[in-house]
Design a protein around this motif. Structure first.
Motif, PDB file in Angstrom:
ATOM      1  N   ASN A 120       3.195  12.113 -26.227  1.00  0.00           N
ATOM      2  CA  ASN A 120       3.115  12.863 -27.477  1.00  0.00           C
ATOM      3  C   ASN A 120       4.027  14.078 -27.506  1.00  0.00           C
ATOM      4  OD1 ASN A 120       1.240  11.077 -28.296  1.00  0.00           O
ATOM      5  ND2 ASN A 120      -0.533  12.372 -27.871  1.00  0.00           N
ATOM      6  N   LYS A 121       3.959  14.862 -26.432  1.00  0.00           N
ATOM      7  CA  LYS A 121       4.648  16.146 -26.492  1.00  0.00           C
ATOM      8  C   LYS A 121       6.083  16.103 -26.008  1.00  0.00           C
ATOM      9  CE  LYS A 121       0.963  19.269 -26.961  1.00  0.00           C
ATOM     10  NZ  LYS A 121       0.344  20.518 -26.553  1.00  0.00           N
ATOM     11  N   MET A 122       6.353  15.240 -25.039  1.00  0.00           N
ATOM     12  CA  MET A 122       7.693  15.258 -24.473  1.00  0.00           C
ATOM     13  C   MET A 122       8.563  14.071 -24.894  1.00  0.00           C
ATOM     14  SD  MET A 122       8.314  17.928 -22.534  1.00  0.00           S
ATOM     15  CE  MET A 122       7.534  18.959 -23.731  1.00  0.00           C
TER      16      MET A 122
ATOM     17  N   VAL B  69      10.864  16.936 -13.507  1.00  0.00           N
ATOM     18  CA  VAL B  69      11.675  16.280 -14.539  1.00  0.00           C
ATOM     19  C   VAL B  69      11.700  17.117 -15.823  1.00  0.00           C
ATOM     20  CG1 VAL B  69      11.892  14.207 -15.957  1.00  0.00           C
ATOM     21  CG2 VAL B  69      11.309  13.996 -13.566  1.00  0.00           C
ATOM     22  N   VAL B  70      10.546  17.705 -16.166  1.00  0.00           N
ATOM     23  CA  VAL B  70      10.513  18.517 -17.389  1.00  0.00           C
ATOM     24  C   VAL B  70      11.360  19.786 -17.200  1.00  0.00           C
ATOM     25  CG1 VAL B  70       9.011  19.822 -18.943  1.00  0.00           C
ATOM     26  CG2 VAL B  70       8.325  17.565 -18.174  1.00  0.00           C
ATOM     27  N   ARG B  71      11.314  20.344 -15.997  1.00  0.00           N
ATOM     28  CA  ARG B  71      12.175  21.517 -15.745  1.00  0.00           C
ATOM     29  C   ARG B  71      13.659  21.137 -15.822  1.00  0.00           C
ATOM     30  NH1 ARG B  71       9.319  26.003 -14.252  1.00  0.00           N
ATOM     31  NH2 ARG B  71       7.226  25.454 -13.588  1.00  0.00           N
TER      32      ARG B  71
ATOM     33  N   LYS C 241       9.199  24.797 -26.522  1.00  0.00           N
ATOM     34  CA  LYS C 241       8.250  23.676 -26.365  1.00  0.00           C
ATOM     35  C   LYS C 241       8.066  23.350 -24.880  1.00  0.00           C
ATOM     36  CE  LYS C 241       7.966  20.538 -30.245  1.00  0.00           C
ATOM     37  NZ  LYS C 241       8.373  19.310 -30.825  1.00  0.00           N
ATOM     38  N   ILE C 242       9.211  23.312 -24.174  1.00  0.00           N
ATOM     39  CA  ILE C 242       9.178  23.004 -22.739  1.00  0.00           C
ATOM     40  C   ILE C 242       8.366  24.069 -22.010  1.00  0.00           C
ATOM     41  CG2 ILE C 242      10.619  22.893 -20.655  1.00  0.00           C
ATOM     42  CD1 ILE C 242      11.509  20.618 -22.116  1.00  0.00           C
ATOM     43  N   GLU C 243       8.637  25.326 -22.324  1.00  0.00           N
ATOM     44  CA  GLU C 243       7.927  26.414 -21.650  1.00  0.00           C
ATOM     45  C   GLU C 243       6.418  26.294 -21.887  1.00  0.00           C
ATOM     46  OE1 GLU C 243       9.898  29.868 -23.114  1.00  0.00           O
ATOM     47  OE2 GLU C 243      11.654  29.428 -21.879  1.00  0.00           O
ATOM     48  N   HIS C 244       6.062  25.992 -23.128  1.00  0.00           N
ATOM     49  CA  HIS C 244       4.651  25.846 -23.463  1.00  0.00           C
ATOM     50  C   HIS C 244       4.035  24.693 -22.679  1.00  0.00           C
ATOM     51  CE1 HIS C 244       1.096  24.722 -25.818  1.00  0.00           C
ATOM     52  NE2 HIS C 244       1.028  26.009 -26.082  1.00  0.00           N
ATOM     53  N   PHE C 245       4.761  23.589 -22.591  1.00  0.00           N
ATOM     54  CA  PHE C 245       4.257  22.414 -21.876  1.00  0.00           C
ATOM     55  C   PHE C 245       3.999  22.753 -20.406  1.00  0.00           C
ATOM     56  CE2 PHE C 245       4.846  18.597 -19.327  1.00  0.00           C
ATOM     57  CZ  PHE C 245       3.992  17.710 -19.964  1.00  0.00           C
TER      58      PHE C 245
END
Ligand SMILES: Nc1nc2c(ncn2[C@@H]2O[C@H](COP(=O)(O)OP(=O)(O)OP(=O)(O)O)[C@@H](O)[C@H]2O)c(=O)[nH]1
Ligand SMILES: [Mg+2]
Length: 452
Positions: A20-22, A289-291, A436-440
Motif C-alpha cells: 500500500n505505502k511503498m 531497501v527503503v533507505r 513519505k519514506i521518512e514517515h514509513f
C-alpha cells in the motif's frame, strides 16, 4: 504467540503495508517491489556452506533423520539442493533446477541469470520431516581450492552470495584437515558474505573433530582456523566456533566425544532460531531497501535542485537579452534594413504607443526566448546530465559508511534514472516522496521493530 505464527502474522501485515505505502513509490523509481515481497512470502532459510567433505550433507541427513543427501569422502555433491517440506497438497518429489528458478512463488528467480550450467546443478527436494516444518535448508557443493568459474561452469561465489542474501542463518562448516585454507572459502568470507549478509547470521562450525588424534591435535586445528578466520574476516573479536562431529558407528574416538556432544546439540538449537532471526532479517532488509530508495529520491532532489540553479542563471542572462531585443531589436533592424519606419523606441519617445509598434519587439523577444529554449534543451541540459553522471558520487553528501554502502548499492539505479529519464525527473517535485519514506521508516517500520 508461538514464533512461527507470530512471524507469519507480522510478515502478512508487513507485506500489506509495503504494497500500500511503498508500492507506487517503488514503481516510480524503477524498483521492483516483487523482489522484496517474494522472499517475504517464503519460509525461513538455513544455508549450509563449507569446504568439500566437511560433513555438510551428513549433518543435514542427521537433523532430517533420513539419508536424503548423498555423502562420501572427496567432493561428492556438486549441486545446490533446496530441501523443503511439501505443502499440504504437494507430493514428496524432486524438482529440477529449471522448475526451481522459473517458479515465481519461490524466491530463486534471481538465480536464472547465472545460466544453464547452474540450473543443471540445482534441485529442490520436498521431504516430509519435522525439522523442515520450521525452515528450508539449502545444501551446497563443497568449496574447492584450485577451481575457476570456467571449471564450475557458473559463478559459484555469485550464487553463494545470492543465496546468502536470502538466508536467515548461514552455517559455514570447516573440518580439521582444511581448517580455513581453501581458496573458495577465503573468497566467500572475504568478499561474498560481507556484501550479502550480516555478521550475526553466520555460524562457524569446525566439524569432524572426532578425527583429531588428540586434544593438542584439535587445538592446533582450532588455532589454525581462528587465525585464518581473523585474516579473512578482519574482525578483532573471534566469533564462536562450534566444535562438532557426527557420531561414527563402531568407531570410538580418542577425543572423549562426550565433551563435545553438547556442541552438536547446541548447534541444532541455534538452527531452530532461524524463524526468529527471519523476522529481524526481513525488517532489516525492508529498512535497507527503503533507505536505498530514499537515497535515490534524495539524489533526484539534488539533481533537480542543481539544474534549477543553472536554469535560473539562464533565465537571468537570456531574460536580459530578451528585454534588450524587445526594446532595441527593431531599432537594429531599421539601421540594417531601413525597416520598420518607426521603431518602438522612437514611437515611445514621440509618446505614441499604438499596438503596431509592439509587433516587431514581440517577435524579437520571442526569437530570443526560442533560442534560449533551444540552448537549454540542446546544449545546457545534455551537458549538465553528462557532467552529473561523470561525477555521480558527489551528487549528495555521503557522511556515514552506511550511507556510502547504500549509495554503492543504489548507484546503478540512480545512474539509470538520470541517463534514461532525466527530463522526467526534473519535472517531478521529489520532496514529498522523501517525506513519505521518512514517515514509513520512523513510524510504520519502527512499530514492527518494536514488536519483535
Ligand atoms: N569421522 C567423521 N566423518 C564424518 C563426519 N561428518 C562427515 N563425515 C564423513 O565425511 C565424508 C564427507 O561427508 P559429507 O557429508 O559428504 O561432506 P559434504 O560437506 O557434504 O561434502 P561435499 O558435498 O562433497 O561438499 C563422508 O564420508 C562422511 O561420512 C564427522 O563428523 N566425523
Ligand atoms: Mg554434500
Amino acid at each position: 504467540m508461538e514464533t512461527g505464527k507470530m512471524a507469519e502474522t507480522l510478515t502478512k501485515e508487513l507485506e500489506q503495508l509495503l504494497r500500500n505505502k511503498m508500492g507506487p513509490l517503488f514503481e516510480r523509481y524503477g524498483l521492483d517491489i516483487k523482489d522484496l515481497l517474494t522472499p517475504l512470502k517464503w519460509k525461513p532459510v538455513v544455508l549450509i556452506i563449507g569446504n568439500y567433505s566437511s560433513g555438510k550433507s551428513t549433518f543435514i541427513n542427521e537433523i532430517m533423520g533420513s539419508q536424503v543427501q548423498r555423502t562420501g569422502q572427496a567432493p561428492t555433491d556438486d549441486s545446490f539442493t533446496i530441501l523443503v517440506a511439501p505443502e499440504p497438497n504437494e507430493p514428496e518429489e524432486e524438482l529440477p533446477g529449471s522448475a526451481v528458478v522459473n517458479d515465481e512463488r519461490l524466491p530463486f528467480t534471481p538465480l536464472r541469470h547465472f545460466g544453464e550450467s547452474l540450473i543443471s546443478h540445482m534441485r529442490l527436494k520436498r521431504v516430509t520431516t519435522p525439522i523442515l516444518q520450521d525452515f528450508a535448508i539449502i545444501d551446497t557443493p563443497g568449496m574447492l581450492d584450485s577451481v575457476t568459474e570456467k571449471d564450475r561452469g557458473y559463478d559459484y561465489l555469485g550464487v553463494v552470495g545470492e543465496l546468502a542474501k536470502l538466508a536467515d542463518l548461514i552455517i559455514l562448516m570447516f573440518d580439521p584437515h582444511k581448517a580455513g585454507t581453501i581458496n573458495e572459502t577465503y573468497q566467500t568470507i572475504r568478499s561474498t558474505l560481507p556484501g550479502s549478509t550480516g555478521e550475526d547470521r553466520v555460524i562457524y562450525v569446525l566439524n569432524r573433530i572426532d578425527e583429531c588424534e588428540s586434544v593438542s591435535d584439535l587445538l592446533r586445528s582450532y588455532g589454525t582456523l581462528c587465525w585464518n578466520l581473523s585474516q579473512m574476516t578482519g574482525r578483532k573479536d573471534m566469533p564462536r566456533i562450534y566444535l562438532t562431529f557426527a557420531p561414527q558407528e563402531g568407531k570410538v574416538s580418542p577425543m572423549v566425544p562426550e565433551t563435545w556432544m553438547n556442541e552438536r546439540e547446541e548447534l541444532k538449537q541455534t538452527m531452530s532460531s532461524a524463524p526468529k532471526m527471519r523476522l529481524s532479517h526481513i525488517l532489516q532488509e525492508v529498512d535497507r531497501v527503503v533507505r536505498e530508495l530514499g537515497l535515490e529520491i534524495e539524489a533526484m532532489v539534488a539533481f533537480r535542485k542543481r539544474f534549477i540553479h543553472k536554469f535560473k542563471g539562464v533565465v537571468r542572462t537570456w531574460g536580459m537579452a530578451a528585454i534588450l531585443a524587445f526594446f532595441f531589436g527593431d531599432l537594429v533592424m531599421k539601421l540594417l534594413t531601413g525597416y520598420p519606419d518607426t521603431p518602438l523606441a522612437g514611437a515611445l519617445l514621440a509618446g505614441n504607443i499604438s499596438f503596431e509598434y509592439f509587433l516587431w519587439p514581440i517577435v524579437w523577444a520571442l526569437l530570443v526566448v526560442a533560442l534560449a529554449s533551444l540552448y537549454v534543451q540542446r546544449i545546457l541540459f545534455p551537458k549538465f546530465t553528462k557532467n552529473t553522471l561523470k561525477d555521480l558520487d558527489n551528487l549528495i553528501p555521503l557522511e556515514t559508511a552506511y550511507k556510502k554502502d547504500l549509495w554503492n548499492r543504489a548507484k546503478h539505479r540512480i545512474n539509470k534514472l538520470i541517463e534514461k529519464q532525466a527530463r522526467r525527473q526534473i519535472l517531478i517535485t521529489h520532496g514529498r516522496y522523501l517525506r513519505k519514506i521518512e514517515h514509513f521508516l520512523d513510524k510504520d517500520l519502527s512499530r514492527f521493530f518494536e514488536r519483535i
